[in-house]
Design a protein around this motif. Structure first.
Motif, PDB file in Angstrom:
ATOM      1  N   LYS A   1     -10.952   6.406 -12.662  1.00  0.00           N
ATOM      2  CA  LYS A   1     -10.334   6.229 -13.750  1.00  0.00           C
ATOM      3  C   LYS A   1      -8.951   5.656 -13.264  1.00  0.00           C
ATOM      4  CE  LYS A   1     -11.710   9.004 -17.009  1.00  0.00           C
ATOM      5  NZ  LYS A   1     -11.111  10.285 -17.391  1.00  0.00           N
ATOM      6  N   CYS A   2      -8.285   4.658 -14.018  1.00  0.00           N
ATOM      7  CA  CYS A   2      -7.316   3.847 -13.702  1.00  0.00           C
ATOM      8  C   CYS A   2      -6.040   4.529 -12.847  1.00  0.00           C
ATOM      9  CB  CYS A   2      -6.566   3.400 -14.959  1.00  0.00           C
ATOM     10  SG  CYS A   2      -5.088   2.156 -14.605  1.00  0.00           S
ATOM     11  N   TYR A   3      -5.358   3.948 -12.145  1.00  0.00           N
ATOM     12  CA  TYR A   3      -4.655   4.612 -11.271  1.00  0.00           C
ATOM     13  C   TYR A   3      -3.205   4.851 -12.033  1.00  0.00           C
ATOM     14  CZ  TYR A   3      -1.543   0.270 -11.144  1.00  0.00           C
ATOM     15  OH  TYR A   3      -0.867  -0.584 -11.761  1.00  0.00           O
ATOM     16  N   MET A   4      -3.005   4.232 -13.456  1.00  0.00           N
ATOM     17  CA  MET A   4      -2.037   4.430 -14.252  1.00  0.00           C
ATOM     18  C   MET A   4      -1.968   5.342 -15.287  1.00  0.00           C
ATOM     19  SD  MET A   4       1.108   2.827 -13.350  1.00  0.00           S
ATOM     20  CE  MET A   4       1.884   2.294 -15.227  1.00  0.00           C
ATOM     21  N   CYS A   5      -3.239   5.338 -15.732  1.00  0.00           N
ATOM     22  CA  CYS A   5      -3.660   6.330 -17.015  1.00  0.00           C
ATOM     23  C   CYS A   5      -5.199   6.634 -16.990  1.00  0.00           C
ATOM     24  CB  CYS A   5      -3.588   5.171 -18.277  1.00  0.00           C
ATOM     25  SG  CYS A   5      -4.984   3.752 -18.287  1.00  0.00           S
TER      26      CYS A   5
ATOM     27  N   LEU B   1      -5.434  -5.070   2.798  1.00  0.00           N
ATOM     28  CA  LEU B   1      -4.433  -4.523   1.728  1.00  0.00           C
ATOM     29  C   LEU B   1      -4.984  -3.429   0.864  1.00  0.00           C
ATOM     30  CD1 LEU B   1      -3.706  -8.122   0.317  1.00  0.00           C
ATOM     31  CD2 LEU B   1      -2.572  -7.111   2.252  1.00  0.00           C
ATOM     32  N   ILE B   2      -3.862  -2.666   0.574  1.00  0.00           N
ATOM     33  CA  ILE B   2      -4.162  -1.463  -0.202  1.00  0.00           C
ATOM     34  C   ILE B   2      -4.733  -2.178  -1.692  1.00  0.00           C
ATOM     35  CG2 ILE B   2      -3.200   0.538  -1.452  1.00  0.00           C
ATOM     36  CD1 ILE B   2      -1.107   0.619   1.022  1.00  0.00           C
ATOM     37  N   THR B   3      -5.768  -1.202  -2.287  1.00  0.00           N
ATOM     38  CA  THR B   3      -6.202  -1.499  -3.545  1.00  0.00           C
ATOM     39  C   THR B   3      -6.631  -0.223  -4.315  1.00  0.00           C
ATOM     40  OG1 THR B   3      -8.787  -1.605  -3.105  1.00  0.00           O
ATOM     41  CG2 THR B   3      -7.467  -3.758  -2.926  1.00  0.00           C
ATOM     42  N   VAL B   4      -6.471  -0.090  -5.560  1.00  0.00           N
ATOM     43  CA  VAL B   4      -6.609   1.048  -6.350  1.00  0.00           C
ATOM     44  C   VAL B   4      -7.513   0.618  -7.778  1.00  0.00           C
ATOM     45  CG1 VAL B   4      -4.503   2.322  -5.575  1.00  0.00           C
ATOM     46  CG2 VAL B   4      -4.554   0.768  -7.449  1.00  0.00           C
ATOM     47  N   PRO B   5      -8.096   1.639  -8.076  1.00  0.00           N
ATOM     48  CA  PRO B   5      -8.772   1.155  -9.453  1.00  0.00           C
ATOM     49  C   PRO B   5      -8.060   1.219 -10.784  1.00  0.00           C
ATOM     50  CG  PRO B   5      -9.060   3.826  -8.830  1.00  0.00           C
ATOM     51  CD  PRO B   5      -8.430   3.075  -7.418  1.00  0.00           C
ATOM     52  N   SER B   6      -8.508   0.029 -11.388  1.00  0.00           N
ATOM     53  CA  SER B   6      -7.642  -0.108 -12.530  1.00  0.00           C
ATOM     54  C   SER B   6      -8.329  -0.614 -13.663  1.00  0.00           C
ATOM     55  CB  SER B   6      -6.269  -1.462 -12.019  1.00  0.00           C
ATOM     56  OG  SER B   6      -5.860  -1.666 -13.209  1.00  0.00           O
TER      57      SER B   6
ATOM     58  N   HIS C   1       3.334   3.842  -8.847  1.00  0.00           N
ATOM     59  CA  HIS C   1       2.187   4.645  -9.561  1.00  0.00           C
ATOM     60  C   HIS C   1       0.732   4.452  -8.321  1.00  0.00           C
ATOM     61  CE1 HIS C   1       3.124   6.785 -12.880  1.00  0.00           C
ATOM     62  NE2 HIS C   1       3.895   5.811 -13.197  1.00  0.00           N
ATOM     63  N   GLY C   2       0.876   3.028  -8.117  1.00  0.00           N
ATOM     64  CA  GLY C   2      -0.618   2.677  -7.211  1.00  0.00           C
ATOM     65  C   GLY C   2      -0.467   3.403  -5.877  1.00  0.00           C
ATOM     66  N   LEU C   3       0.588   3.235  -5.261  1.00  0.00           N
ATOM     67  CA  LEU C   3       0.607   3.954  -3.729  1.00  0.00           C
ATOM     68  C   LEU C   3       0.620   5.460  -4.067  1.00  0.00           C
ATOM     69  CD1 LEU C   3       3.867   1.821  -2.538  1.00  0.00           C
ATOM     70  CD2 LEU C   3       1.351   1.759  -1.742  1.00  0.00           C
ATOM     71  N   HIS C   4       1.147   6.156  -4.908  1.00  0.00           N
ATOM     72  CA  HIS C   4       0.843   7.375  -5.269  1.00  0.00           C
ATOM     73  C   HIS C   4      -0.562   7.593  -5.129  1.00  0.00           C
ATOM     74  CE1 HIS C   4       0.671  11.433  -6.863  1.00  0.00           C
ATOM     75  NE2 HIS C   4       1.867  11.695  -6.629  1.00  0.00           N
ATOM     76  N   PHE C   5      -1.526   7.155  -5.865  1.00  0.00           N
ATOM     77  CA  PHE C   5      -2.922   7.221  -6.194  1.00  0.00           C
ATOM     78  C   PHE C   5      -3.556   6.809  -4.837  1.00  0.00           C
ATOM     79  CE2 PHE C   5      -7.171   6.284  -7.364  1.00  0.00           C
ATOM     80  CZ  PHE C   5      -7.445   7.017  -8.317  1.00  0.00           C
ATOM     81  N   HIS C   6      -3.324   6.024  -4.222  1.00  0.00           N
ATOM     82  CA  HIS C   6      -3.607   5.493  -2.966  1.00  0.00           C
ATOM     83  C   HIS C   6      -3.563   6.835  -1.754  1.00  0.00           C
ATOM     84  CE1 HIS C   6      -4.719   3.286   0.819  1.00  0.00           C
ATOM     85  NE2 HIS C   6      -3.729   3.743   1.283  1.00  0.00           N
ATOM     86  N   HIS C   7      -2.221   7.254  -2.055  1.00  0.00           N
ATOM     87  CA  HIS C   7      -1.863   8.218  -0.810  1.00  0.00           C
ATOM     88  C   HIS C   7      -2.327   9.664  -1.110  1.00  0.00           C
ATOM     89  CE1 HIS C   7       0.966   8.640   2.822  1.00  0.00           C
ATOM     90  NE2 HIS C   7       0.976  10.194   2.216  1.00  0.00           N
ATOM     91  N   PHE C   8      -2.196   9.913  -2.528  1.00  0.00           N
ATOM     92  CA  PHE C   8      -2.530  11.237  -2.739  1.00  0.00           C
ATOM     93  C   PHE C   8      -3.678  11.864  -3.425  1.00  0.00           C
ATOM     94  CE2 PHE C   8       2.228  11.450  -2.402  1.00  0.00           C
ATOM     95  CZ  PHE C   8       2.309  12.372  -1.452  1.00  0.00           C
TER      96      PHE C   8
END
Length: 254
Positions: free
Chosen positions: A3-7, A38-43, A134-141
């Motif tokens: 799922k997307c890191y924001m929604c 670099l940090i990446t998150v699903p979007s 929001h992205g850092l939170h998803f990456h970290h937690f």
């Protein structure tokens, strides 16, 4: 599927957090590469490709700020200035609200730089930094943050006395709470972040640091948090003289 890191939409790509354009490439830095790990998150598409203009806006807004380290300045006079020239200065002017003032500042014998003074587009900056947090939170937690984020731009100057006192108070509190804590990020000359412990109301804060001198503070207020009204801040909001103490430092309001 992720799922997307924001929604709650299905992720279709991965997004760099912070945006990749903030990190200088080796070709622009005499071989110094600041784009490793670099940090990446699903979007989803909405929260990645649709905001590419905001990424460029953020790069122009941050790279040339006085007080940055040498990486920020070199990035400004390299890739950032190229992007500004390609846009016929539209990118630069878009970072401000209203009129700007232009100055020439001497930084050394026969060395001068152009400085622009104006009111930044804080609402657009807020959107950019909310995405990053929001992205850092998803990456970290490992999960999407549900709740409110209150941002404070510690690097911006204000002629309001209370705003200045609040900036200095938050900085002093975070300096104490984050002393000796881990700094996360592989390219810390460009960016790193820190996180405080959670308090009794399950509130916590992120500190983001860009180019060694630009600090942004984000207060995380989860949707389940029962936030109590603080008497001291009620006095401040009521215009009553109030003093906060952090260690041996005092911060006066009103």
């Amino acid at each position: 599927m992720e799922k997307c890191y924001m929604c709650d939409r299905q992720a279709t790509s991965r997004e760099h957090v912070p945006p990749k354009c903030l990190f200088p490439e080796g070709k622009d830095m005499d071989g110094e590469n600041h784009r490793s790990n670099l940090i990446t998150v699903p979007s989803c598409d909405l929260h990645n490709t649709a905001k590419s203009r905001d990424d460029e806006f953020l790069m122009v807004s941050l790279a040339g700020i006085i007080g940055n380290n040498s990486i920020g300045y070199r990035h400004k006079f390299g890739k950032v200035n190229k992007a500004i020239r390609r846009s016929a200065n539209k990118l630069l002017l878009a970072t401000f609200k209203g009129k700007q003032r232009f100055y020439v500042v001497e930084v050394g014998p026969n060395k001068f730089v152009d400085v622009i003074w104006g009111t930044p587009d804080s609402e657009r900056l807020k959107v950019c930094f909310e995405h990053i947090v929001h992205g850092l939170h998803f990456h970290h937690f490992g999960h999407t943050f549900k709740g409110r984020i209150k941002l404070h731009f510690a690097y911006l100057w204000s002629d309001n006395k209370n705003a200045t006192s609040f900036r200095d108070l938050i900085k002093a509190k975070l300096d104490v709470e984050l002393a000796g804590r881990d700094k996360f990020g592989e390219n810390q000359g460009v960016f790193y972040y820190q996180i405080t412990d959670r308090d009794q109301f399950d509130l916590y804060m992120f500190r983001l640091c860009f180019y060694g001198g630009i600090n942004v503070h984000a207060a995380m207020i989860p949707e389940h948090a029962d936030v109590q009204k603080d008497l001291a801040w009620m006095l401040v909001e009521g215009g009553i003289k109030t003093i906060f103490n952090v260690g041996d430092k005092k911060f006066e309001f009103n």
